[in-house]
Design a protein around this motif. Structure first.
Motif, PDB file in Angstrom:
ATOM      1  N   LYS A  47      11.147   7.939 -25.298  1.00  0.00           N
ATOM      2  CA  LYS A  47      12.467   7.478 -24.865  1.00  0.00           C
ATOM      3  C   LYS A  47      12.266   6.309 -23.905  1.00  0.00           C
ATOM      4  CE  LYS A  47      16.799   8.976 -22.715  1.00  0.00           C
ATOM      5  NZ  LYS A  47      17.481  10.079 -21.975  1.00  0.00           N
ATOM      6  N   PRO A  48      12.191   5.090 -24.421  1.00  0.00           N
ATOM      7  CA  PRO A  48      11.925   3.928 -23.565  1.00  0.00           C
ATOM      8  C   PRO A  48      13.041   3.676 -22.560  1.00  0.00           C
ATOM      9  CG  PRO A  48      11.576   3.401 -25.886  1.00  0.00           C
ATOM     10  CD  PRO A  48      12.273   4.721 -25.835  1.00  0.00           C
ATOM     11  N   ALA A  49      12.686   3.018 -21.474  1.00  0.00           N
ATOM     12  CA  ALA A  49      13.668   2.616 -20.469  1.00  0.00           C
ATOM     13  C   ALA A  49      14.576   1.543 -21.046  1.00  0.00           C
ATOM     14  CB  ALA A  49      12.961   2.096 -19.231  1.00  0.00           C
ATOM     15  N   LYS A  50      15.798   1.474 -20.527  1.00  0.00           N
ATOM     16  CA  LYS A  50      16.745   0.450 -20.949  1.00  0.00           C
ATOM     17  C   LYS A  50      16.583  -0.831 -20.136  1.00  0.00           C
ATOM     18  CE  LYS A  50      20.260   3.778 -22.468  1.00  0.00           C
ATOM     19  NZ  LYS A  50      21.658   4.264 -22.258  1.00  0.00           N
ATOM     20  N   SER A  51      16.143  -0.688 -18.891  1.00  0.00           N
ATOM     21  CA  SER A  51      16.019  -1.839 -17.997  1.00  0.00           C
ATOM     22  C   SER A  51      14.806  -1.670 -17.098  1.00  0.00           C
ATOM     23  CB  SER A  51      17.263  -1.998 -17.113  1.00  0.00           C
ATOM     24  OG  SER A  51      18.436  -2.188 -17.869  1.00  0.00           O
ATOM     25  N   THR A  52      14.352  -2.786 -16.535  1.00  0.00           N
ATOM     26  CA  THR A  52      13.346  -2.788 -15.478  1.00  0.00           C
ATOM     27  C   THR A  52      13.887  -3.567 -14.292  1.00  0.00           C
ATOM     28  OG1 THR A  52      11.407  -2.595 -16.917  1.00  0.00           O
ATOM     29  CG2 THR A  52      11.068  -3.650 -14.796  1.00  0.00           C
ATOM     30  N   VAL A  53      13.662  -3.035 -13.093  1.00  0.00           N
ATOM     31  CA  VAL A  53      13.927  -3.769 -11.855  1.00  0.00           C
ATOM     32  C   VAL A  53      12.601  -3.960 -11.142  1.00  0.00           C
ATOM     33  CG1 VAL A  53      15.064  -3.782  -9.599  1.00  0.00           C
ATOM     34  CG2 VAL A  53      16.278  -2.903 -11.609  1.00  0.00           C
ATOM     35  N   LEU A  54      12.200  -5.205 -10.966  1.00  0.00           N
ATOM     36  CA  LEU A  54      10.973  -5.541 -10.259  1.00  0.00           C
ATOM     37  C   LEU A  54      11.351  -6.108  -8.893  1.00  0.00           C
ATOM     38  CD1 LEU A  54       7.909  -7.446 -11.722  1.00  0.00           C
ATOM     39  CD2 LEU A  54       8.660  -7.757  -9.377  1.00  0.00           C
ATOM     40  N   PHE A  55      10.906  -5.457  -7.834  1.00  0.00           N
ATOM     41  CA  PHE A  55      11.141  -5.902  -6.457  1.00  0.00           C
ATOM     42  C   PHE A  55       9.824  -6.475  -5.953  1.00  0.00           C
ATOM     43  CE2 PHE A  55      12.713  -4.364  -1.999  1.00  0.00           C
ATOM     44  CZ  PHE A  55      13.101  -5.650  -1.693  1.00  0.00           C
ATOM     45  N   PHE A  56       9.801  -7.786  -5.768  1.00  0.00           N
ATOM     46  CA  PHE A  56       8.576  -8.487  -5.424  1.00  0.00           C
ATOM     47  C   PHE A  56       8.603  -8.877  -3.950  1.00  0.00           C
ATOM     48  CE2 PHE A  56       5.399 -11.843  -5.399  1.00  0.00           C
ATOM     49  CZ  PHE A  56       4.461 -11.408  -6.321  1.00  0.00           C
ATOM     50  N   LEU A  57       7.633  -8.337  -3.182  1.00  0.00           N
ATOM     51  CA  LEU A  57       7.578  -8.580  -1.735  1.00  0.00           C
ATOM     52  C   LEU A  57       6.786  -9.859  -1.474  1.00  0.00           C
ATOM     53  CD1 LEU A  57       6.996  -4.920  -0.491  1.00  0.00           C
ATOM     54  CD2 LEU A  57       9.141  -6.107  -1.014  1.00  0.00           C
ATOM     55  N   CYS A  58       7.498 -10.969  -1.432  1.00  0.00           N
ATOM     56  CA  CYS A  58       6.876 -12.290  -1.367  1.00  0.00           C
ATOM     57  C   CYS A  58       6.047 -12.459  -0.099  1.00  0.00           C
ATOM     58  CB  CYS A  58       7.944 -13.373  -1.417  1.00  0.00           C
ATOM     59  SG  CYS A  58       8.961 -13.341  -2.901  1.00  0.00           S
ATOM     60  N   GLY A  59       4.810 -12.871  -0.286  1.00  0.00           N
ATOM     61  CA  GLY A  59       3.928 -13.146   0.838  1.00  0.00           C
ATOM     62  C   GLY A  59       2.652 -12.340   0.834  1.00  0.00           C
ATOM     63  N   GLY A  60       2.700 -11.145   0.278  1.00  0.00           N
ATOM     64  CA  GLY A  60       1.525 -10.279   0.258  1.00  0.00           C
ATOM     65  C   GLY A  60       1.686  -9.117   1.211  1.00  0.00           C
ATOM     66  N   ALA A  61       2.279  -8.013   0.746  1.00  0.00           N
ATOM     67  CA  ALA A  61       2.586  -6.868   1.601  1.00  0.00           C
ATOM     68  C   ALA A  61       1.327  -6.094   1.966  1.00  0.00           C
ATOM     69  CB  ALA A  61       3.586  -5.941   0.905  1.00  0.00           C
ATOM     70  N   SER A  62       1.276  -5.608   3.198  1.00  0.00           N
ATOM     71  CA  SER A  62       0.100  -4.909   3.712  1.00  0.00           C
ATOM     72  C   SER A  62       0.041  -3.474   3.200  1.00  0.00           C
ATOM     73  CB  SER A  62       0.117  -4.906   5.243  1.00  0.00           C
ATOM     74  OG  SER A  62      -1.008  -4.217   5.740  1.00  0.00           O
ATOM     75  N   HIS A  63      -0.831  -3.228   2.237  1.00  0.00           N
ATOM     76  CA  HIS A  63      -0.958  -1.881   1.668  1.00  0.00           C
ATOM     77  C   HIS A  63      -1.422  -0.873   2.705  1.00  0.00           C
ATOM     78  CE1 HIS A  63      -4.920  -3.734   1.455  1.00  0.00           C
ATOM     79  NE2 HIS A  63      -5.489  -2.562   1.190  1.00  0.00           N
ATOM     80  N   ILE A  64      -2.349  -1.271   3.584  1.00  0.00           N
ATOM     81  CA  ILE A  64      -2.925  -0.329   4.540  1.00  0.00           C
ATOM     82  C   ILE A  64      -1.945   0.027   5.656  1.00  0.00           C
ATOM     83  CG2 ILE A  64      -3.989  -2.115   6.000  1.00  0.00           C
ATOM     84  CD1 ILE A  64      -6.393  -0.222   6.332  1.00  0.00           C
ATOM     85  N   ASP A  65      -0.917  -0.791   5.862  1.00  0.00           N
ATOM     86  CA  ASP A  65       0.083  -0.507   6.892  1.00  0.00           C
ATOM     87  C   ASP A  65       1.325   0.168   6.344  1.00  0.00           C
ATOM     88  OD1 ASP A  65      -1.249  -1.638   9.172  1.00  0.00           O
ATOM     89  OD2 ASP A  65      -0.828  -3.624   8.350  1.00  0.00           O
ATOM     90  N   MET A  66       1.467   0.226   5.016  1.00  0.00           N
ATOM     91  CA  MET A  66       2.693   0.758   4.426  1.00  0.00           C
ATOM     92  C   MET A  66       2.479   2.092   3.727  1.00  0.00           C
ATOM     93  SD  MET A  66       4.415  -2.755   2.934  1.00  0.00           S
ATOM     94  CE  MET A  66       5.919  -1.951   2.373  1.00  0.00           C
ATOM     95  N   TRP A  67       1.568   2.100   2.721  1.00  0.00           N
ATOM     96  CA  TRP A  67       1.469   3.309   1.896  1.00  0.00           C
ATOM     97  C   TRP A  67       0.073   3.669   1.426  1.00  0.00           C
ATOM     98  CZ3 TRP A  67       6.186   0.872  -0.536  1.00  0.00           C
ATOM     99  CH2 TRP A  67       5.912  -0.407  -0.999  1.00  0.00           C
ATOM    100  N   ASP A  68      -0.925   2.990   1.924  1.00  0.00           N
ATOM    101  CA  ASP A  68      -2.315   3.399   1.667  1.00  0.00           C
ATOM    102  C   ASP A  68      -3.042   3.463   3.009  1.00  0.00           C
ATOM    103  OD1 ASP A  68      -4.656   4.120   0.422  1.00  0.00           O
ATOM    104  OD2 ASP A  68      -5.134   2.110  -0.300  1.00  0.00           O
ATOM    105  N   MET A  69      -2.476   4.225   3.895  1.00  0.00           N
ATOM    106  CA  MET A  69      -2.945   4.259   5.285  1.00  0.00           C
ATOM    107  C   MET A  69      -4.242   5.054   5.405  1.00  0.00           C
ATOM    108  SD  MET A  69       0.732   4.684   7.186  1.00  0.00           S
ATOM    109  CE  MET A  69       0.163   3.847   8.666  1.00  0.00           C
TER     110      MET A  69
END
Length: 477
Positions: A47-69
């Protein structure tokens, strides 16, 4: 009295000259089209998705400070923030994302996404790789952030989705908002259709900090002096161009241009366009939940476009230049200086409010099951604090880091609360399972039910739009 847009008596030679000059400054794709052949079949969801929403955090988001701590890492790596528990069994988030923590059961995290040394560390290359799934070619190393989008670039994943999915009856296939990264002349490669043709480029909606509820679409906006009657003149002009194009050297390029303009007229005359773009119709309480910011209202607009059936919507985080001097950046996630204060005061609170509202809203409306949600960036941040370009340890910034980043994925049957992939003890490198941007792109195609990635060049020769990469099927179910 209205002045016609062109003289009825204009002779054919004069018209050809005028129309060619008007098109001369445009870059066009090579006119490649979708294949009608079977192509190489890839796995897809039942059952494929009907739409995609891509939220692009321009600049280079800090993985170690957000969600790979990494709370057990030395202080100069783990930084000032502490992890917090969430509603997702395996997910820990930064303490400054409390609202998003309540939505963690609805999304998964992919850690250890790496360029494998194939990018350059520049923003242009990061955009290109993460938006197309194709490693940057040598021109990125040669030109760095001066590298422009080229007609023969590999296409944006959204453009591929738009080409392969059935045409929306009234709205564009691909819409990007609230801006086109980045400021001229440094337009980021990777966000366009490239070699599959200009007709698959996104439509852009522009937004501003001053009027976050007002979006404009330059491609489909009528100028103040443009009346319905004069629009008919423009139709006549396009008809004349269509008649004349056979005598031009670049027929395919003009054909693409005409198609885009005809699409613009369709949109202008459609009541559903006005309805989909009218964000002021949303209840004030809901607008407050998203936040009265351009990034917040852009996500609210994205939800409206999903409801309207647009196959691919991209929200590019709009950078706040008032923070640029403090953060040693363009005002986005490129925190070369004062990383922790810039995240704590500006970036994380706005992201937390807006994106948590989006997830909450999508889930409540039953849209999440049929929509793929993707949050990514062009790179991560250097795990060791102290960007030498902005004062070293005293500057407290984090430099670019393409060896490792994280991606958030949700909806379309993805099992929330889980983590795929892992990084080493300091979030510097993938631990056991490197995941590449082409794997993320293939996962988007998998979720959207796109099996046939074959296209043909203008000579009719078949080629594959993305040979490399495998979808992360273990995210689903």
């Amino acid at each position: 009295m209205d002045i016609p847009l062109f003289r009825p008596s204009m002779d054919r030679r004069a018209f050809l000259t005028a129309s060619t000059m008007g098109l001369a400054s445009l870059r066009f794709g090579s006119g490649l089209r979708a294949s009608t052949g079977p192509g190489a079949a890839a796995p897809t969801l039942a059952k494929p998705a009907k739409s995609t929403v891509l939220f692009f955090l321009c600049g280079g988001a800090s993985h170690i400070d957000m969600w790979d701590m990494k709370p057990e890492a030395p202080l100069e790596y783990r930084g000032e923030f502490k992890p917090m528990r969430t509603t997702g069994e395996d997910i820990r988030l930064c303490e400054h994302l409390p609202l998003l923590a309540k939505q963690a059961h609805n999304f998964a995290l992919v850690h250890g996404v790496t360029d494998g040394g194939r990018a350059t560390g520049d923003h242009h290359a990061g955009y290109y790789y993460n938006l197309t799934g194709h490693a940057p070619d040598p021109t990125f190393k040669q030109q760095g952030n001066d590298r422009r989008p080229y007609p023969e670039d590999w296409p944006y994943m959204g453009s591929v989705v738009g080409m392969k999915r059935p045409q929306h009856p009234t709205l564009p296939q691909i819409i990007s908002l609230p801006h086109k990264p980045s400021k001229l002349p440094f337009t980021r490669p990777g966000q366009f259709a490239g070699r599959i043709g200009m007709e698959y480029d996104p439509f852009y909606l522009n937004g501003s900090f001053d009027e976050p509820l007002k979006f404009s679409a330059p491609t489909i906006s009528m100028s103040g002096s443009m009346s319905a009657a004069r629009m008919q003149d423009r139709h006549a002009l396009l008809s004349a161009m269509n008649q004349a194009r056979r005598d031009l050297d670049h027929e395919a390029a003009v054909q693409n241009y005409v198609k885009q303009q005809e699409r613009a007229f369709e949109l202008l005359s459609s009541g559903s366009t006005t309805s989909a773009f009218d964000i002021k119709a949303e209840p004030e309480k809901l607008r407050e939940r998203y936040g009265h910011t351009i990034n917040g209202t852009s996500l609210l607009m994205a939800r409206r476009l999903v409801e309207a059936g647009v196959p691919f919507v991209t929200v590019f985080w709009k950078e706040d230049e008032s923070t640029a001097a403090q953060c040693k950046s363009a005002g986005g996630w490129d925190t070369h200086g004062d990383n922790f204060n810039c995240l704590r005061k500006y970036l994380l609170p706005q992201f937390d409010q807006a994106f948590s509202a989006f997830m909450e809203d999508m889930s409540a409306r039953g849209l999440l099951d049929e929509t793929l949600v993707l949050v990514t960036s062009e790179m991560g941040r250097m795990p060791k604090v102290g960007d030498r370009r902005s004062g070293g340890t005293l500057g407290a910034g984090r430099d670019h880091w393409t060896a490792c980043m994280s991606v958030l994925m949700a909806g379309a049957g993805i099992r929330g609360g889980q983590v795929i992939g892992e990084t080493d003890a300091r979030a510097e490198l993938p631990k056991d399972r490197p995941i590449y941007p082409e794997d993320i792109t293939k996962t988007v195609y998998y979720a959207m039910g796109i099996q046939d990635l074959e296209a043909k060049d203008k000579l009719g020769r078949a080629y594959n739009l993305l040979d490399e990469g495998k979808p992360l099927t273990d995210l689903f179910g």
